[in-house]
Design an enzyme around this catalytic site. Structure first.
Site, mmCIF file in Angstrom:
data_model
loop_
_atom_site.group_PDB
_atom_site.id
_atom_site.type_symbol
_atom_site.label_atom_id
_atom_site.label_comp_id
_atom_site.label_asym_id
_atom_site.label_seq_id
_atom_site.Cartn_x
_atom_site.Cartn_y
_atom_site.Cartn_z
ATOM 1 N N CYS A 58 93.719 -94.352 33.404
ATOM 2 C CA CYS A 58 94.510 -95.303 34.182
ATOM 3 C C CYS A 58 95.988 -95.251 33.838
ATOM 4 O O CYS A 58 96.370 -94.765 32.783
ATOM 5 C CB CYS A 58 94.066 -96.743 33.884
ATOM 6 S SG CYS A 58 92.366 -97.060 34.336
ATOM 7 N N GLY B 251 95.525 -91.853 37.713
ATOM 8 C CA GLY B 251 94.340 -92.418 38.351
ATOM 9 C C GLY B 251 94.528 -92.475 39.846
ATOM 10 O O GLY B 251 95.569 -92.938 40.312
ATOM 11 N N ASN C 42 94.394 -99.538 30.224
ATOM 12 C CA ASN C 42 94.160 -98.093 30.141
ATOM 13 C C ASN C 42 93.484 -97.833 28.799
ATOM 14 O O ASN C 42 94.015 -98.192 27.761
ATOM 15 C CB ASN C 42 95.507 -97.355 30.212
ATOM 16 C CG ASN C 42 95.411 -95.876 29.868
ATOM 17 O OD1 ASN C 42 96.347 -95.298 29.359
ATOM 18 N ND2 ASN C 42 94.282 -95.250 30.146
ATOM 19 N N GLY C 43 92.312 -97.214 28.837
ATOM 20 C CA GLY C 43 91.609 -96.898 27.597
ATOM 21 C C GLY C 43 90.130 -97.173 27.720
ATOM 22 O O GLY C 43 89.595 -97.273 28.829
ATOM 23 N N CYS D 10 96.652 -89.651 21.446
ATOM 24 C CA CYS D 10 95.787 -88.632 22.062
ATOM 25 C C CYS D 10 96.573 -87.314 22.235
ATOM 26 O O CYS D 10 97.572 -87.282 22.955
ATOM 27 C CB CYS D 10 95.326 -89.160 23.413
ATOM 28 S SG CYS D 10 94.559 -87.921 24.467
ATOM 29 N N TYR E 11 98.189 -82.162 28.613
ATOM 30 C CA TYR E 11 97.862 -82.123 30.036
ATOM 31 C C TYR E 11 98.078 -83.430 30.807
ATOM 32 O O TYR E 11 98.644 -83.405 31.897
ATOM 33 C CB TYR E 11 96.388 -81.687 30.191
ATOM 34 C CG TYR E 11 95.836 -81.820 31.586
ATOM 35 C CD1 TYR E 11 96.305 -81.020 32.627
ATOM 36 C CD2 TYR E 11 94.847 -82.753 31.871
ATOM 37 C CE1 TYR E 11 95.794 -81.141 33.913
ATOM 38 C CE2 TYR E 11 94.329 -82.886 33.158
ATOM 39 C CZ TYR E 11 94.811 -82.078 34.171
ATOM 40 O OH TYR E 11 94.323 -82.205 35.433
ATOM 41 N N SER F 121 99.830 -77.288 36.182
ATOM 42 C CA SER F 121 99.904 -77.753 34.796
ATOM 43 C C SER F 121 100.176 -76.632 33.796
ATOM 44 O O SER F 121 100.666 -76.885 32.706
ATOM 45 C CB SER F 121 98.629 -78.510 34.420
ATOM 46 O OG SER F 121 97.508 -77.719 34.741
ATOM 47 N N ASP G 259 95.869 -75.018 30.847
ATOM 48 C CA ASP G 259 95.954 -76.057 29.820
ATOM 49 C C ASP G 259 94.664 -76.280 29.068
ATOM 50 O O ASP G 259 94.664 -76.583 27.889
ATOM 51 C CB ASP G 259 96.433 -77.374 30.457
ATOM 52 C CG ASP G 259 95.559 -77.776 31.614
ATOM 53 O OD1 ASP G 259 94.453 -78.276 31.386
ATOM 54 O OD2 ASP G 259 95.973 -77.563 32.773
ATOM 55 N N CYS H 224 84.948 -87.552 24.607
ATOM 56 C CA CYS H 224 85.976 -88.555 24.310
ATOM 57 C C CYS H 224 85.398 -89.943 24.580
ATOM 58 O O CYS H 224 84.791 -90.174 25.620
ATOM 59 C CB CYS H 224 87.199 -88.336 25.199
ATOM 60 S SG CYS H 224 88.457 -89.615 24.981
ATOM 61 N N CYS I 109 95.067 -88.120 17.619
ATOM 62 C CA CYS I 109 93.618 -88.110 17.778
ATOM 63 C C CYS I 109 93.246 -86.686 18.157
ATOM 64 O O CYS I 109 93.813 -86.115 19.092
ATOM 65 C CB CYS I 109 93.169 -89.078 18.870
ATOM 66 S SG CYS I 109 91.392 -88.911 19.204
HETATM 67 S S1 SF4 Z 1 89.037 -87.531 21.945
HETATM 68 FE FE1 SF4 Z 1 90.469 -86.002 22.820
HETATM 69 S S2 SF4 Z 1 90.937 -86.765 24.890
HETATM 70 FE FE2 SF4 Z 1 90.010 -88.463 23.744
HETATM 71 S S3 SF4 Z 1 91.728 -89.607 22.882
HETATM 72 FE FE3 SF4 Z 1 91.102 -88.126 21.318
HETATM 73 S S4 SF4 Z 1 92.363 -86.295 21.723
HETATM 74 FE FE4 SF4 Z 1 92.495 -87.586 23.514
#
Ligand code: SF4
Length: 491
Positions: free
Chosen positions: A16, A43, A117-118, A251, A257, A298, A361, A397, A448
């Site tokens: 989102c 989104g 968003n999340g 992330c 991407y 991309s 990507d 994810c 992450c």
């Molecule tokens: S698991 Fe991958 S896509 Fe999900 S938040 Fe972590 S880095 Fe991003």
């Protein structure tokens, strides 16, 4: 399986885009509308805007692109100087109008509209708790849990209400909130999803990405920190640390991407980060070839980087159709086979007889990449060397990105050599995790990386499904909401 929509299916999908803004004039909806356009890539399933004139919250939402959901008449009816907006791709909760956002909630202490968003990891648990206490939730989206907790806590005052709500949430969330008199924005203690605040039209705005500021003459100023809240009202914009910050783990895919290349995150313009990824890819996986070709759009910045670092000329060799978007026509077998050919038109002169470095990507299921490699060979390519700026995706994810289940991920079930054979590529090289982080100019510990290395920075209970929160849909579909009266309309 591939079909004309396979481009979308084989790409990770962002969940989102959110925003919130205050402007002294009653044009908040119009500004939100234009700013949301810049977040459309986050989104495309539904969109919505809620506004307040200081007394009354009004809202309109619908299924589809922002341009399909809003027209002049609807914007005209949304008068107010405060607004929140949302563009949605569903990763939690079905793609139905009822789950479109902002989500509106009311209680004895007031009313709010929330855009999220999340993905919450403890959404099912919180939902059960709320239901046991007599709440009847209107949607199947985890975002309503945030809205319900928040509206219950509003009597504590804005900072304390956000702090009390955040102390209950586990997962990734960037949230904007509208009350009759203010807009708020807050970000989870790990800062997984982006959120940035700044100035716009004598007022202030908070949005998922800095690219939302430019079209409305604004300027992004401050990336909201992990666990931080921003409060915007007539008095200005103020920040507070709502809950203690944990290790910041944004992330990595936002950099590779999802986010727009003109957005800035971790103080780096993403176009530059992606070009650096291409340079690093050339250092990690050099090859002798005639031309570097991006998968449009991309792959373009990284292909430029690969070309500059390797000295191999860059050239576009496939033109992407601007007019094929999601189709609701069920594809037949022949159309499935056509797949990528409906999306990409080859430039034969750039392909025939050439040794091509193809830069993309990411590889999720490998269906799209497979078709592109085949397309290049069908057009006479001598060799196809595939270079990918995302490290191999091996784990699902749980923080708001829809990729695929573990069993569908190519790199979870095949070795790199097996994927190369499956693609029919001459060689295959993925950027390393370290190389991707270096391209952004930050250590790997600042990201992450769970979908690449399985180390989830926010613990994920064993057996959790990202659709665990899903429950059967009700008949009612809430589209336009005004204070105190929920109006059911068909869009
Ligand atoms: S698991 Fe991958 S896509 Fe999900 S938040 Fe972590 S880095 Fe991003």
């Amino acid at each position: 399986m591939t079909h004309p929509d396979s481009w979308h299916i084989d790409r990770p999908k962002e969940e989102c885009g959110v925003l919130g803004l205050y402007t002294p004039e009653s044009q908040a909806a119009r500004l939100a509308f234009f700013a949301l356009f810049a977040l459309q890539h986050r989104g495309q399933e539904s969109a919505g805007i809620a506004v307040s004139d200081g007394h009354t919250v009004r809202m309109h939402r619908g299924m589809g692109l922002i341009s399909q959901v809003f027209n002049e008449e609807q914007l005209h009816g949304l008068l107010g100087h405060l607004a929140v907006g949302h563009t949605r791709y569903s990763t939690s909760g079905a793609s139905v109008l009822r789950n479109a956002q902002p989500i509106y909630c009311t209680s004895v202490v007031g009313e709010i509209a929330v855009a999220h968003n999340g993905n919450l990891i403890n959404a099912a648990e919180l939902r059960s708790e709320l239901e046991e206490e007599g709440e009847r939730l209107n949607t199947t989206a985890d975002s309503e849990v945030i809205a319900r907790l928040l509206v219950r806590n509003m009597h504590l005052g804005p900072e304390n209400a956000v702090a009390a709500t955040m102390s209950r949430l586990e997962g990734a969330y960037s949230v904007t909130v509208l009350t009759p008199t203010m807009v708020m924005g807050f970000r989870d203690p790990n800062g997984v999803r982006p959120l940035v605040a700044g100035r716009v039209a004598d007022g202030y705005m908070v949005a998922s990405e800095s690219c939302a500021f430019f079209p409305v003459g604004g300027e992004a100023e401050h990336e909201i920190g992990p666990g931080e809240v921003v409060i915007i009202d007539e008095k200005g914009m103020r920040f507070a640390q709502a809950v203690p910050k944990r290790r910041e783990t944004m992330c990595l895919f936002e950099f590779i991407y999802f986010s727009r290349p003109d957005s800035v995150m971790y103080d780096t313009e993403l176009y530059t980060a992606r070009e650096n990824m291409g340079r690093q890819l050339a250092r990690e996986h050099p090859v002798e070839a005639d031309v570097v070709v991006p998968v449009p759009d991309s792959g373009i910045p990284a292909a430029h980087g690969y070309s500059k670092e390797s000295g191999i000329p860059f050239h576009e060799a496939m033109m992407k159709s601007r007019y094929i978007h999601r189709t609701f026509i069920q594809p037949d077998q022949r159309m499935r086979e056509l797949g990528v050919r409906m999306k990409l038109a080859p430039l034969l002169g750039q392909i025939k007889g050439r040794r091509i470095v193809l830069v993309d990507d990411s590889i999720v299921r490998a269906t799209t990449t497979n078709q592109i490699v085949k397309l290049l060979y069908d057009c006479g390519a001598a060799e196809v060397h595939v270079r990918i700026t995302a490290p191999p995706i091996k784990f699902p994810c749980f923080y708001g990105i829809d990729m695929a289940s573990k069993g569908e991920l190519a790199a979870a079930r095949m070795s790199i050599e097996e994927i190369r054979r499956h693609l029919g590529a001459t060689t295959l090289g993925y950027l390393s995790i370290e190389g991707a982080a270096r391209a952004v100019g930050r250590p790997t510990s600042d990201f992450c990386l769970a979908c690449f290395n399985g180390q989830y920075p926010i613990p994920v209970p064993e057996g959790l499904s990202k659709m665990a929160f899903e429950s059967p849909p009700d008949v009612g579909q809430l589209a336009t909401v005004t204070t105190g009266q929920l109006r059911l309309i068909e869009d």
